[in-house]
Design a protein around this motif. Structure first.
Motif, short mmCIF file in Angstrom:
data_model
loop_
_atom_site.label_atom_id
_atom_site.label_comp_id
_atom_site.label_asym_id
_atom_site.label_seq_id
_atom_site.Cartn_x
_atom_site.Cartn_y
_atom_site.Cartn_z
N PHE A 126 0.29 32.79 1.17
CA PHE A 126 -0.81 32.13 1.88
C PHE A 126 -0.75 32.48 3.37
N ARG A 127 -1.89 32.91 3.90
CA ARG A 127 -1.90 33.44 5.26
C ARG A 127 -2.83 32.72 6.22
N GLY A 128 -3.86 32.05 5.73
CA GLY A 128 -4.77 31.44 6.69
C GLY A 128 -5.90 30.67 6.03
N ILE A 129 -6.78 30.19 6.90
CA ILE A 129 -7.91 29.34 6.50
C ILE A 129 -9.22 30.00 6.92
N ARG A 130 -10.21 29.88 6.06
CA ARG A 130 -11.57 30.23 6.47
C ARG A 130 -12.44 29.01 6.26
N PHE A 172 -6.99 32.25 11.34
CA PHE A 172 -8.31 31.70 11.03
C PHE A 172 -9.29 32.84 10.82
N ASP A 173 -9.93 32.87 9.65
CA ASP A 173 -11.02 33.81 9.39
C ASP A 173 -12.32 33.13 9.75
N ALA A 174 -13.12 33.79 10.58
CA ALA A 174 -14.38 33.22 11.05
C ALA A 174 -15.56 33.94 10.40
N TRP A 175 -16.36 33.20 9.64
CA TRP A 175 -17.60 33.73 9.06
C TRP A 175 -18.73 33.03 9.78
N ILE A 176 -19.37 33.78 10.71
CA ILE A 176 -20.43 33.26 11.55
C ILE A 176 -21.58 34.26 11.58
N PHE A 177 -22.67 33.89 12.23
CA PHE A 177 -23.75 34.82 12.51
C PHE A 177 -23.67 35.24 13.98
N HIS A 178 -24.27 36.38 14.29
CA HIS A 178 -24.01 36.98 15.61
C HIS A 178 -24.41 36.10 16.80
N PRO A 179 -25.44 35.21 16.72
CA PRO A 179 -25.71 34.37 17.89
C PRO A 179 -24.57 33.41 18.22
N GLN A 180 -23.60 33.25 17.31
CA GLN A 180 -22.49 32.32 17.51
C GLN A 180 -21.22 32.99 18.05
N ILE A 181 -21.26 34.29 18.27
CA ILE A 181 -20.03 34.99 18.67
C ILE A 181 -19.48 34.45 19.98
N ILE A 197 -9.70 36.08 13.10
CA ILE A 197 -10.18 37.30 12.47
C ILE A 197 -11.66 37.14 12.17
N LEU A 198 -12.48 37.90 12.86
CA LEU A 198 -13.93 37.81 12.71
C LEU A 198 -14.35 38.60 11.47
N ASP A 199 -14.93 37.93 10.51
CA ASP A 199 -15.38 38.58 9.28
C ASP A 199 -16.72 39.28 9.48
N HIS A 200 -16.89 40.39 8.77
CA HIS A 200 -18.21 41.04 8.59
C HIS A 200 -18.89 41.35 9.93
N VAL A 201 -18.13 41.90 10.86
CA VAL A 201 -18.60 42.31 12.19
C VAL A 201 -19.41 41.22 12.89
N GLY A 202 -19.11 39.97 12.58
CA GLY A 202 -19.78 38.87 13.27
C GLY A 202 -21.14 38.51 12.73
N GLY A 203 -21.47 38.97 11.52
CA GLY A 203 -22.72 38.56 10.89
C GLY A 203 -23.96 39.03 11.63
#
Length: 350
Positions: A126-130, A172-181, A197-203
């Motif tokens: 186990f390594r982190g939370i998203r 922490f893995d972050a799944w956000i959309f780009h206006p939230q970067i 760790i920003l997932d998916h190039v920041g959405g």
């Protein structure tokens, strides 16, 4: 494995070691369509991993699958960690070498026993939370599943829970959309000892109002990424570009995208990420099976290899394996994950 295949469907540079830091295992999400939303369990993943590229390790990322059906609500996501672990047992040690689960960080200090339960269930993996925080004001997203409240990343309760990650050595893995970067950059500044760790190039969004002004949208995304790159504890996953949110005409297209088309569509985003963060803070990801709605596993990695072909050996080693291994604290590995004969013969695509 490549007998009878040709062109785009043959893995190029098959000896290059790859750590895939972002895949899911689930029973399917209908909204993603018959490709990306199909049932995807260990036999399916192993079939993709064994299709020609040298995948030596993977990281399984939470997706709301196989939670406990009862017991305290806060602890139910631990069932997914056990599911990932059980899926990997008996297979190559590189399969699900890292596990990222879910916990509601808005619980504040009360999230501590949930995190500890994940760590115990993961048996060293186990390594982190998203906790998905992606939210946008465009009406298109009014019915977004698991829609978070506005300002989640700055919420005092969320931050109290977030503060519990670093003492346990969790990222922490972050799944956000780009206006939230920019909001994520503020969080990274407030917690410099926690790897984010920003997932998916920041959405990067290309649908709704964002899709009507692509040049402006790209510039805003780039500005946000530059702000986040200034935080040394922030890393970025390059992938998720086959999802529908980017507005790509390649999504769910028949016939599926060629490698040349993927390279042309993805190159500006990939090059921008590496320019801003450096290769040692970037990692390529498959985001499978979600991105299978755009291309096959073989074509996805072929595209990343083609885009990065002119970069140094050290940069490519970081992008394909080194950054992911460091970010998720994985042991060294060189042996490719290969499916057993049964999985090669009859992958489960139900």
């Amino acid at each position: 494995m490549t007998e009878g295949l040709a062109g785009d469907d043959v893995a190029i540079e098959p000896d290059l070691p790859i750590v895939d830091p972002h895949h899911h295992l689930w029973d399917g999400i209908a909204a993603l369509g018959p490709r990306g939303g199909r049932r995807y369990h260990t036999p399916d993943l192993l079939a993709d991993l064994g299709a020609g590229h040298r995948i030596v390790q993977t990281v399984a990322i939470e997706c709301g699958a196989h939670y406990f059906a009862d017991g305290p609500e806060s602890l139910r996501p631990v069932g997914e960690t056990l599911f990932f672990l059980g899926s990997a047992k008996g297979a190559s040690p590189g399969l699900c070498a890292g596990i990222v689960g879910h916990a509601d960080l808005q619980l504040g200090d009360a999230v501590a026993p949930v995190l500890e339960a994940h760590v115990d269930a993961g048996e060293g993996r186990f390594r982190g939370i998203r906790q998905s925080a992606n939210r946008d004001d465009d009406p298109l997203f009014d019915n977004w599943p698991r829609r978070p409240p506005p300002g989640l990343l700055a919420d005092p309760g969320f931050r109290a829970g977030f503060a519990r990650l670093a003492p346990l050595g969790l990222s922490f893995d972050a799944w956000i959309f780009h206006p939230q970067i920019g909001e994520l950059a503020d969080l990274a500044a407030a917690f410099p000892d926690t790897a984010i760790i920003l997932d998916h190039v920041g959405g990067l969004l290309g649908i709704g109002n964002h899709g009507t002004r692509p040049a402006e949208t790209f510039a805003l995304w780039r500005d946000g990424m530059a702000r986040l790159a200034a935080r040394p504890n922030a890393l970025v996953k390059i992938g998720g570009l086959g999802m529908p949110f980017a507005g790509s005409p390649l999504h769910m297209r028949e016939p599926p995208a060629t490698v040349d088309e993927l390279v042309a569509a993805w190159r500006p985003v990939v090059e921008t990420c590496v320019e801003l963060f450096g290769a040692d803070r970037c990692m390529f990801e498959s985001n499978f099976p979600v991105d299978s709605a755009t291309c096959s596993y073989v074509r996805l990695w072929n595209a990343f290899k083609r885009i990065s072909a002119g970069w140094s050996a050290d940069e490519r080693a970081a992008l394909f394996a080194g950054t992911a291994r460091r970010a998720y604290r994985l042991p060294e590995a060189s042996e490719a994950i290969s499916p057993p004969a049964a999985a090669r013969a009859a992958p489960d695509r139900s």
